[in-house]
Every structure is written in C-alpha cells, then in structure tokens.
Design a protein around this motif. Structure first.
Motif, PDB file in Angstrom:
ATOM      1  N   LEU A  94       0.845  -1.188   0.000  1.00 10.48           N
ATOM      2  CA  LEU A  94       0.000   0.000   0.000  1.00 10.48           C
ATOM      3  C   LEU A  94       0.880   1.237   0.000  1.00 10.48           C
ATOM      4  N   ALA A  95       0.423   2.280  -0.664  1.00 10.60           N
ATOM      5  CA  ALA A  95       1.143   3.549  -0.697  1.00 10.60           C
ATOM      6  C   ALA A  95       0.128   4.683  -0.698  1.00 10.60           C
ATOM      7  N   LEU A  96       0.502   5.809  -0.081  1.00  4.47           N
ATOM      8  CA  LEU A  96      -0.333   7.007  -0.058  1.00  4.47           C
ATOM      9  C   LEU A  96       0.215   7.982  -1.093  1.00  4.47           C
ATOM     10  N   VAL A  97      -0.628   8.350  -2.060  1.00  3.89           N
ATOM     11  CA  VAL A  97      -0.203   9.192  -3.174  1.00  3.89           C
ATOM     12  C   VAL A  97      -0.831  10.568  -3.003  1.00  3.89           C
ATOM     13  N   ASP A  98       0.001  11.615  -2.984  1.00  5.19           N
ATOM     14  CA  ASP A  98      -0.521  12.972  -2.802  1.00  5.19           C
ATOM     15  C   ASP A  98      -0.940  13.580  -4.138  1.00  5.19           C
ATOM     16  N   ALA A  99      -1.369  14.855  -4.090  1.00  3.89           N
ATOM     17  CA  ALA A  99      -1.892  15.509  -5.291  1.00  3.89           C
ATOM     18  C   ALA A  99      -0.830  15.681  -6.364  1.00  3.89           C
ATOM     19  N   LYS A 100       0.469  15.679  -5.981  1.00  3.00           N
ATOM     20  CA  LYS A 100       1.548  15.833  -6.955  1.00  3.00           C
ATOM     21  C   LYS A 100       1.987  14.504  -7.552  1.00  3.00           C
ATOM     22  N   GLY A 101       1.373  13.412  -7.087  1.00  4.27           N
ATOM     23  CA  GLY A 101       1.715  12.105  -7.607  1.00  4.27           C
ATOM     24  C   GLY A 101       2.825  11.413  -6.855  1.00  4.27           C
ATOM     25  N   THR A 102       3.295  12.004  -5.762  1.00  2.22           N
ATOM     26  CA  THR A 102       4.353  11.387  -4.964  1.00  2.22           C
ATOM     27  C   THR A 102       3.759  10.295  -4.095  1.00  2.22           C
ATOM     28  N   ALA A 103       4.331   9.076  -4.204  1.00 10.71           N
ATOM     29  CA  ALA A 103       3.818   7.923  -3.466  1.00 10.71           C
ATOM     30  C   ALA A 103       4.683   7.682  -2.236  1.00 10.71           C
ATOM     31  N   THR A 104       4.031   7.544  -1.073  1.00  9.66           N
ATOM     32  CA  THR A 104       4.705   7.235   0.184  1.00  9.66           C
ATOM     33  C   THR A 104       4.321   5.826   0.604  1.00  9.66           C
ATOM     34  N   PRO A 105       5.281   4.860   0.592  1.00 15.33           N
ATOM     35  CA  PRO A 105       4.940   3.490   1.001  1.00 15.33           C
ATOM     36  C   PRO A 105       4.457   3.457   2.446  1.00 15.33           C
ATOM     37  N   LEU A 106       3.508   2.586   2.712  1.00 10.97           N
ATOM     38  CA  LEU A 106       2.938   2.441   4.049  1.00 10.97           C
ATOM     39  C   LEU A 106       3.232   1.050   4.574  1.00 10.97           C
ATOM     40  N   PRO A 107       3.666   0.942   5.835  1.00 12.37           N
ATOM     41  CA  PRO A 107       3.932  -0.386   6.409  1.00 12.37           C
ATOM     42  C   PRO A 107       2.624  -1.119   6.688  1.00 12.37           C
ATOM     43  N   VAL A 108       2.516  -2.347   6.195  1.00 12.74           N
ATOM     44  CA  VAL A 108       1.297  -3.129   6.398  1.00 12.74           C
ATOM     45  C   VAL A 108       1.660  -4.563   6.756  1.00 12.74           C
ATOM     46  N   LYS A 109       0.789  -5.204   7.452  1.00 13.26           N
ATOM     47  CA  LYS A 109       0.925  -6.617   7.785  1.00 13.26           C
ATOM     48  C   LYS A 109      -0.423  -7.267   7.509  1.00 13.26           C
ATOM     49  N   TRP A 110      -0.449  -8.095   6.468  1.00 13.87           N
ATOM     50  CA  TRP A 110      -1.707  -8.666   6.003  1.00 13.87           C
ATOM     51  C   TRP A 110      -2.059  -9.913   6.795  1.00 13.87           C
ATOM     52  N   THR A 111      -3.314 -10.024   7.124  1.00 12.95           N
ATOM     53  CA  THR A 111      -3.875 -11.254   7.669  1.00 12.95           C
ATOM     54  C   THR A 111      -4.934 -11.706   6.678  1.00 12.95           C
ATOM     55  N   GLY A 112      -4.506 -12.642   5.830  1.00 13.77           N
ATOM     56  CA  GLY A 112      -5.387 -12.985   4.721  1.00 13.77           C
ATOM     57  C   GLY A 112      -5.458 -11.805   3.774  1.00 13.77           C
ATOM     58  N   ASN A 113      -6.664 -11.335   3.517  1.00 14.29           N
ATOM     59  CA  ASN A 113      -6.858 -10.194   2.630  1.00 14.29           C
ATOM     60  C   ASN A 113      -7.102  -8.895   3.388  1.00 14.29           C
ATOM     61  N   VAL A 114      -6.858  -8.884   4.718  1.00 11.16           N
ATOM     62  CA  VAL A 114      -7.174  -7.731   5.559  1.00 11.16           C
ATOM     63  C   VAL A 114      -5.920  -7.265   6.275  1.00 11.16           C
ATOM     64  N   THR A 115      -5.812  -5.933   6.448  1.00  9.45           N
ATOM     65  CA  THR A 115      -4.710  -5.367   7.230  1.00  9.45           C
ATOM     66  C   THR A 115      -5.209  -4.140   7.972  1.00  9.45           C
ATOM     67  N   GLU A 116      -4.612  -3.880   9.121  1.00  9.24           N
ATOM     68  CA  GLU A 116      -4.852  -2.626   9.826  1.00  9.24           C
ATOM     69  C   GLU A 116      -3.871  -1.584   9.306  1.00  9.24           C
ATOM     70  N   LEU A 117      -4.325  -0.323   9.267  1.00  5.11           N
ATOM     71  CA  LEU A 117      -3.484   0.709   8.677  1.00  5.11           C
ATOM     72  C   LEU A 117      -3.692   2.010   9.444  1.00  5.11           C
ATOM     73  N   THR A 118      -2.583   2.643   9.788  1.00  9.00           N
ATOM     74  CA  THR A 118      -2.589   3.968  10.404  1.00  9.00           C
ATOM     75  C   THR A 118      -1.950   4.946   9.437  1.00  9.00           C
ATOM     76  N   LEU A 119      -2.704   5.946   9.026  1.00  9.65           N
ATOM     77  CA  LEU A 119      -2.168   6.916   8.075  1.00  9.65           C
ATOM     78  C   LEU A 119      -1.220   7.872   8.782  1.00  9.65           C
ATOM     79  N   PRO A 120      -0.174   8.302   8.118  1.00  7.66           N
ATOM     80  CA  PRO A 120       0.759   9.255   8.725  1.00  7.66           C
ATOM     81  C   PRO A 120       0.120  10.639   8.845  1.00  7.66           C
ATOM     82  N   GLU A 121       0.728  11.516   9.636  1.00  5.38           N
ATOM     83  CA  GLU A 121       0.244  12.882   9.819  1.00  5.38           C
ATOM     84  C   GLU A 121       0.658  13.733   8.618  1.00  5.38           C
ATOM     85  N   VAL A 122      -0.146  13.685   7.597  1.00  2.39           N
ATOM     86  CA  VAL A 122       0.119  14.445   6.374  1.00  2.39           C
ATOM     87  C   VAL A 122      -0.800  15.662   6.340  1.00  2.39           C
TER      88      VAL A 122
END
Length: 1011
Positions: A94-122
C-alpha cells in the motif's frame, strides 16, 4: 494401421480428460495454475478484478483495509462470465499518493486479505490509497480516493455588503479547526461566486495560507445582474457562504444624526431630541428643511391628540446644522415600556433628500425586572423556591453590584427579601410565596378611534351644463356640517345602500336659490332634503344637479322600543312608526357604555278603525335607574299621538317599553382589565436615586420529582464543584450511587455520598461545557478557557484631513500578554450604513459551536453568550444554564474515511468491439465472393463459415484484435445469439440471387457444426 490410430486417439483423449478433471469434479489444471477450485476447466485466459475496501481510516488512528481479488472465466460462450471470489493474494503493498503524484509506502501486515493501517500525519488534501498486488491469476494496481480533511469551521467576509455593477468584490475567508478553532494553514479549498440566478460565475482553487487565511477578488461586469449574489469558500465538507448585494447606488451627500438627551423618560417628563444634519465631509447643512413622522411601539396606546397634534411635524436646521425637537410632556397614564420613534426626512438647499431616524424610550417604572426559576419558571406554594431576578434600567443597562428588595405586592406585612445582584444584574433568592392570588392586570387606557367625517360629498352631475363650477362645489361643501344632523338615520331604513347614502336632486335658479329638492324615499333622504331647502349657491345660470351624500354612523346610542298589546294582534304598521320615532331620538339620548332598560313604559290606546294611537302617560316598569335621564328625550320625540296607515282592527290598549344600547365601537373597543392566578412581586432598588420600583407577575410552578443542582456553575479546570440531588414530594425511587461527569476530552464517574451530594474535581483537560448526569437528570458546568484573544485598534491621531494617510495601531493580546495573531481590517464610508446594514464586529462569533437554548434567560442571556464569555456573574450564569437544552457534540478529531473502489470486467464490451472489426471484414469478403461467384451459385452456411475464417485471417494480418475477453480467437459457435444473427448469410449477402429459396437455419447449423 487405421484401427490402431483410432484407438490411440481415444486413449489420448481419455488421458487429457484425466488431467483436466480430478475425481471429485474439480479442474486440476485450474487449481495447479491459479490456485482456485472450480468444476469445469476454464476456456481461454482467466481474467481478474479486485475491490479495495477502506473502513474508518484516518491520520494517527487505526483503520482497516480489505483487498478482495476476483477471477472471471468462461467454459465456452464468449459473453459468459463465471466469478471466483476466494482468490488468494500472494503479495500486496500500500502507498499514499498525494496531489503531486508522490507515493509514500505504508507499512502493512496482512492477515489474509485484511490489514490494519494507520495513516501518517500528512497535510489536509485529496490523496489516493494505492494497492499494488499479485495473485496466481495476475498482477494489478487499484487506487481508492482518500480525502483527508480535518473537520473545520469557515468564516467568509466581503469588504462591504453593497456593490455597483463594475465594482470589484474583495473577499476573505479563515479556516479554523473545529475542535479548538486553531488556524488550518495550507487548507485546500476553492472560491465559488454565484449570481442571483444561481449561475456559477467563478470557481477557482484557493488554498488557505498562513493562519488559515485566504483572500480573493472578483470583478463585477458593468452589465451584471442586480440582486443578491453569493460568495462561498468550500473545503471538502466545510463551507461558509454569505450574500452581498449588487445594484446601482449613490452615497448620500449628507446624513442626519439625532439622539435623545436621556436614555429613557417617565410620565411627566419632557423628552427632547437633538441632532444635526452634516455633509459627508463633516461640514454642517444650514437651513435644511425637516419633516418628521412619529410612531409609538409597545403595549401602551398614546393619546390620539398627543401623537397627531402635539408632536412637531416640521423643523429647520440652524446655521450650524443643528436642530432640536421638543416633545410634549409624557402622559400620566403611561403603562409599561413604549418606544417613541421619529422618522426624519432632511432636504438641503440643493433639494437632495436624506432620511434618518431616532427614538425615545418611555417607561412607567424607573427599573425593569425579569425572572427565572427552577420550577417551570414559576413559584410553588409551601416550597423553598430558588428564584433569579435580573434588574436593569428600562433601556437595558444592567444595574450592577447593588442590593434589591423583593416583596409580595398583596401582603402589606411582608418586609421583603433583600439580596445583592452580581456583575450581570442578577440576584439569587430563596422564598416561599404562599398561596397564589388573583392578580389584576389593568386595562390599557381607552383611546377612541378617531371618527371619520360624518358626511362626504360625491361627484356633482350637471344635467344641463358641462359640470358644476368650482364656486358651487365650495359652497356645497359648506352644507356637510348641517347635514351631519341626519346621521342619526343611518341604518334605520331597509332601502338600497342600507340608508347610508342619500341621492339628492337640486334645481337652482339664476339667482342661486335652491328652488326645488328631490330625494330618495328614505328617512335619511327626507332629512337631507329638509336641510337643503332654502340653501343658496352663487348666482349665474339655471342649474339642475344630481349629487350623492354619503353618511357614516355618528356612533350615537340606539333606542329600541317594544310594543306590548293586550290583543293578540297589534295594529298594522304601528311598530314601524314606533321604530322611526326611536331612530329620531338617537341625537338626544344620554351617552352610555352598556345596555340599559328605561324604568318607565309609555301607555297607549286606540279605538276600532282609528288611524292614530293616543299615548296616555308613563307607568313604572322594571329598568335601570340611571336610564331615567332619557325620559325627557323620549317624551319629546313621541309626543301624544302616533299615526299609522291602516285603521285598528279592534279596540286595543298596551305599553311601549324602551331599552338603550351603546354604539358598537364603545362596546368592542374599550379595553377591559384581566385577572390571572399567580404572584405579583414588587422589586425595589433602594441604592439607586429615587429608589425606583417595578412589578413582576409570576405564574404558579410545579415541583419536579428529582433535580440535580451543581455549585458553582462557572468553574476553572482543577476546581471542585458540588453536585446535589434534590428530591421532590412525589419521588419514590432509589437515588443513584454515582454520577458521570463528561466533557469533550473524557469522562469520569463520581460517587454520591449519604447527603446526596458528590464532590467533582473538574478535569485539568476540560474546557467549555462539563455535563454531570445521573438518574435521568442533567446539570451543566461551564469551564472558561484560560486563553482569550483581545484585539484593540487605535488611530495614531484622532482626526485626519482629506488626503491624509491614517496610521492604525493594532495590538493583539492572549491572556493579557502580547501575542501574534492574524488580523483583518475592512473600512467603509459611514454613509454606506444609510443604504445597507453593515457587518457587526462580533460576526466571528458564529464560528463557535452552537449551544441550544430553549428560551434566553431574562429574554437576553443564552448559552452562546456564556460560551463567548459575555456572562460573568455567577447568578446570571446559573440562570442561563437552566435554559440550556443541548450543548455541542464533541467535534471529530480528524476526518474518518470509509470508502471503496473496484476494477471492472465486462466480457461483452471487449467481445463486441472486436466482433464488429471482424464483421466489417466479413462483409468485404462476402462482396468479393458475390463478384466472383458464377451465375446460379448459392451461398451455403459452410461457405459463410469459410468466409468468417478468411475475415479473421485478414484482420490478424493487419494487426487487429480478433479475440474475445478471454483471449480466444473469435469462433461463430461461441458468439451470443444477437451477434451471431449479424453473420447470418441473409444479413450479409446483398445480391439475393445468391441465396437459396430453401432456407437453412443459420443458428441451428452453427450449433450443430460448431465452426
């Protein structure tokens, strides 16, 4: 050898089937290749789609993300699609892409097809959550929109509220975080300007800058629509929109400034309004003509003569532009509070007109008092009532920090309760009012409605000439006063017009004498004719006029006569004659205000065949002694005999009884006092000059079964407040063991002691409203914020000449200390305020979370005022909190996003696009066949199938796609029926001579031969 090959072919087919289908009916090749369990093996390529589902995702807190791949396949038909949902993900990022198209990778740990995710303070903005994934079916990328916007409050303002076409509008907005009203720097947003028709004329991106401030401008076209325009700044769900007016205008050259010399006036005072008419430059307007229109608002009706005749209607300014309006003495029957308003029109020597206004407050009492109680805003007999009383001057100025005395008006022995008012003029007292009494509310003074003219003249119709001369009209108008004597006949006839109009014919000779008069046959007409006989008009020619005089009821008493006869049948026509005599007596009857019966009856007798009744004197009758004053009038009108048209059928005797009724206006308009059950309290302010007093009327109240009271109402973070449960006489339940104190940042439980009290320490984090609840009851404490912003603006010099540049000193302080802040300054010519209402300095107050108040305490204090720090007194705050019905809900800490996105697969779309490419080529191949085919050669299904193959080959040679959605070359046997019908020989062949008369079903042939 041939037999051996046939057997080998059979064996090979069996081996292939064994590879594709396991013993349990599952396709082994699909399982080995894609990791999915399906029945029949797929034909062609397996396609893949995916869903990305986001729940409760926000910055700094955990949310969930679900990635759901799906496999789609077909067994045979090109338009069919079977779906497999349990496709396993092998890798996913997973990655968070801003309006300029810059992608920030996000740390994830999948359990099956599901993961918990905390977005950074952007920063706030529109983002994409991008999932890059791989399964054994295929690889893919899927984006879902993630708008991350802190809940905000927006405030928009324009530099002025009124513009002309061709002007430029300047506007500014500030974006503040909802939970603490902190500025939102860099907040994305856009301006929207709409005209009166709702058409959007401007929509442009405009992110907020430092301190959350964003500014813009918009030029208004000279041909722009006039009316109310709108400007809004929108940022995600937050929006603020205000209106401004566009219309041509001209600033007044001068203005009218006027004010009363005192804040209020009492009965017997002589109010005075002083003012000046000055040009916008400050120069006086000398000798300006003033026209004044007066009105009075309030429950007290002023005397008609006072408002219409005594108040000045015109004035003129002196050489210095000043003027003074002296108002006559305020009448002694003044009740309550009334506002005397003056609308002043000033005309300068050049003829320009400007309007201004002023008012003078009239008050019967020197103070005003209002109240709030805990018991349904009433008092309860035999109960210890807590009551809050607010004392002000009649003009609303708070009486601060002084003592007041509250007494029962009906109890002379009551020494009263003395207590002190706080900074907001509110006192708290405990009292037992005793039993409720009948409180008499005096009627307002009676002001008779001004009477309309008794007689008015209509147009004069000249039957011999071209119209009545002006001299004749003036002379006729002099007849109206004497004709007023005929008004007593209004309503006495049943003729046309109800007896209110009399049509008169007049013949005037050359000398001007009225020589003949004709009138309609009514009592009103006869009376009018009698008065006009012998009148004169100016001399001249002979004239014949027809004119109508309209009469209004003179509001005289009415006399009603009832005929009492000893016979069963009254003399015919006698009652009508009696009614006419009764109507003639209206002008001599005494004035009365209620129905009265005359205590005398008039005896009468008549002989058989006689046409007149003899009146034989008065006899005693039941009636009102006060009505005896009418005897002389009635005797004079009735005389000794009454004539009637037909003879009496027999000898008869009887009586005539009389009753009088007042005019309808007297009965309907005269106000009456009212009585209500309650308590009348006298409030005195002995510390003020003259020890002014006023009265309050309080309704009976009711005691609730259970109440929750806290003290103090105003507290600071860390303070201890006491919450007390107070039972009513009818309470039978168990009291709660604990109370809950809740505020925006948390809550706490507090135990209730044996004395039904709980000591609650206000959380150091608390700010604003603290709600304390238990047993279905609720009480509120307000914690004032420690930091408050104060702004002061002072000019460098008190006065500037035209052309000078003014210097302003702006100082911002937080908690009394200098601090940085964003300040916006807007200035307009004061003359603009004469054309439109200007913005008030406290318009930013609408950004505060709104507190719902059932009704303002004392009519003015509400929960919002307490939130904004405008209520300082403890008693005032306690009374205000009693009226608060709902406090603001805690604003969200951040935007929470729940959304989803999915890729799309439709086998028909791809199939259809490629099919028509081949179909076009098929028509080309068929045209060539038709040209080369010999005479008599017929198109056969097998030939068309061959032409289809040739079309496929030709398209492939050009590099065009000839496959279905599953990558298989297009075959006639796999096409859906609607597409297959387009390849029917009869749909493709143009020259019908190449078609056989014996038709072979094309769809059936394809299904059988499967080409």
């Amino acid at each position: 050898m041939k037999r051996f090959l046939a057997i080998a072919a059979v064996v090979g087919a069996a081996a292939l089937i064994g590879l594709c289908n396991t013993g349990d009916g599952t396709c082994e090749s699909a399982y080995l290749k894609y990791g999915v369990s399906i029945g029949a093996c797929p034909s062609g390529t397996v396609r893949q789609t995916a869903e990305l589902v986001v729940n409760d995702l926000r910055r700094g807190a955990k949310g969930t993300v679900r990635l759901l791949p799906h496999a789609h396949y077909t067994v045979n038909d090109s338009d069919a699609a079977q779906t497999i949902d349990d496709v396993r993900v092998t890798t996913a990022t997973l990655a968070l892409v801003d309006a300029k198209g810059t992608a920030t990778p996000l740390p994830v740990k999948w359990t099956g097809n599901v993961t918990e995710l905390t977005l950074p303070e952007v920063p706030d903005g529109d983002y994409l959550l991008r999932a890059t994934y791989e399964t054994r079916v295929a690889k893919g990328t899927l984006d879902v929109k993630i708008p991350l916007y802190t809940p905000a409050r927006i405030h928009v303002v324009t530099d002025r509220p009124l513009y002309e076409p061709g002007n430029s509008v300047k506007f500014r907005a500030v974006a503040l975080r909802a939970r603490d009203l902190a500025p939102l720097d860099g907040r994305p947003g856009h301006w929207v300007v709409t005209d009166p028709d709702g058409e959007v004329l401007l929509e442009e991106a405009a992110p907020a800058g430092d301190w959350g401030v964003v500014a813009g401008s918009f030029p208004i076209d000279k041909q722009a629509r006039t009316g109310m325009w709108k400007i809004a700044w929108v940022s995600d769900q937050a929006r603020d929109e205000i209106e401004f007016k566009v219309e041509p205008f001209k600033l007044p050259r001068f203005r009218v400034d006027v004010a009363a010399d005192k804040t209020f006036y009492r009965a017997g005072d002589k109010p005075k309004l002083t003012g000046a008419v000055v040009y916008s430059s400050g120069a006086p307007v000398p000798n300006a003509k003033l026209e004044i229109e007066w009105s009075v608002d309030g429950g007290w009706p002023p005397p008609t003569e006072w408002i219409e005749k005594l108040l000045p209607k015109t004035a003129q300014t002196e050489a210095n532009g000043h003027f003074e309006l002296a108002i006559p003495v305020v009448p002694q029957d003044l009740q309550g509070v009334a506002t005397l308003s003056a609308r002043i029109s000033a005309v300068d020597p050049a003829g320009d007109r400007v309007e201004g206004s002023a008012s003078a407050l009239l008050s019967a009492d020197g103070i005003a008092a209002t109240y709030v109680t805990e018991l349904a805003d009433g008092l309860v007999e035999g109960f210890n009532n807590r009551m809050y009383v607010r004392v002000t001057t009649p003009d609303g100025e708070v009486v601060r920090n002084t003592k007041i005395l509250v007494k029962r008006a009906w109890d002379r022995a009551d020494k009263g309760t003395e207590t002190a008012v706080d900074e907001d003029g509110v006192a708290s007292l405990q009292l037992d009012p005793g039993a409720a009494v009948n409180v008499v509310i005096p009627a307002v003074p009676y002001r008779p409605t001004p009477r309309a003219a008794l007689v008015s003249r209509g147009d004069i119709e000249d039957l011999l000439g071209e119209g009545a001369s002006l001299a004749d009209q003036v002379e006729m108008d002099k007849w109206l006063a004497p004709l007023g004597a005929c008004g007593k006949w209004v309503g006495s006839d049943e003729s046309d017009g109800g007896g209110e109009a009399a049509s008169i014919g007049l013949r005037i000779d050359k000398g001007g004498a009225v020589v003949a008069v004709g009138a309609n046959p009514t009592a009103l007409g006869r009376c009018s004719a009698d008065i006009l006989r012998g009148k004169h008009l100016p001399g001249g020619k002979d004239r014949l006029y027809r004119v109508q005089f309209t009469f209004t009821d003179p509001e005289l008493p009415a006399l009603h006569a009832s005929l009492v006869s000893a016979l069963s049948e009254d003399p015919d026509g006698l009652q009508d004659e009696i009614n006419m005599l009764s109507a003639s007596a209206r002008d001599c009857l005494p004035r009365i205000t209620q129905d009265m019966s005359v205590p005398k009856a008039l005896a009468w007798h008549v002989g058989k065949g006689d046409k007149e009744v003899s009146l034989g004197g008065w006899v005693d009758s039941q009636g009102d002694a006060a009505a005896s004053a009418a005897m002389g009038c009635i005797s004079a009108k009735f005389g000794s005999k009454i004539k009637f048209e037909t003879g009496a059928p027999a000898d008869a005797i009887g009586l005539i009884t009389f009753t009088m009724t007042p005019p309808a206006s007297v009965v309907s308009e005269r106000p009456q006092p009212t009585v209500q059950l309650g308590y009348e309290l006298v409030v005195t302010a002995p510390g003020l000059p003259g020890a002014p007093t006023t009265k309050m009327i309080v309704n009976p109240g009711t005691v609730p079964d259970l109440r929750l009271r806290v003290n103090p109402i105003l507290a600071k973070a860390g303070d201890t407040v006491t919450a007390e449960l107070i039972r009513g006489p009818n309470y039978t339940g168990e009291l709660p063991k604990e109370l809950i104190a809740k505020h925006l940042k948390g809550e706490a439980k507090v135990k209730v002691g044996e004395d039904h009290k709980a000591a609650i320490v206000i959380d150091p984090k608390a700010e604003g409203w603290v709600e304390i609840s238990g047993a279905g009851q609720r009480a509120l404490v307000f914690v004032k914020p420690e930091r408050d912003l104060v702004v002061s603006v002072d000019p460098e010099k008190p006065r500037y000449a035209p052309g000078d540049q003014a210097q302003l000193d702006v100082v911002t302080k937080i908690s009394g200390k200098g601090a940085k802040a964003a300040v916006g300054l807007f200035g307009v010519d004061q003359s603009l305020g004469q054309l439109v209402t200007l913005d008030k300095p406290d318009s930013m107050g609408r950004l505060q979370p709104q507190v719902t108040t059932s009704a303002p305490a004392f009519g003015t204090l509400d929960g919002q005022a307490l939130t904004l720090g405008r209520i300082r007194g403890a008693n005032a705050a306690a009374a205000t909190v009693l009226r608060v019905s709902a406090i603001p809900a805690p604003p969200e800490l951040d935007a929470t996003v729940s959304t989803q996105a999915a890729t799309h697969f439709d086998p028909v779309e791809e199939l259809t696009d490629n099919f028509y490419t081949v179909l076009t080529e098929l028509h080309t191949q068929t045209r060539d066949w038709e040209k080369s085919a010999a005479q008599g050669v017929k198109m056969q299904p097998a030939v068309m199938a061959q032409l289809w193959k040739q079309a496929i080959a030709a398209c492939k040679a050009r590099g065009e796609k000839v496959v279905d959605a599953y990558g298989r070359e297009l075959r006639l046997s796999m096409l859906p029926q609607d597409l297959l019908s387009l390849t029917d020989p009869r749909a493709v062949v143009i020259n019908a001579t190449h078609l056989s008369e014996d038709v072979e079903n094309w769809a059936a042939w394809v299904a059988k031969e499967r080409p």
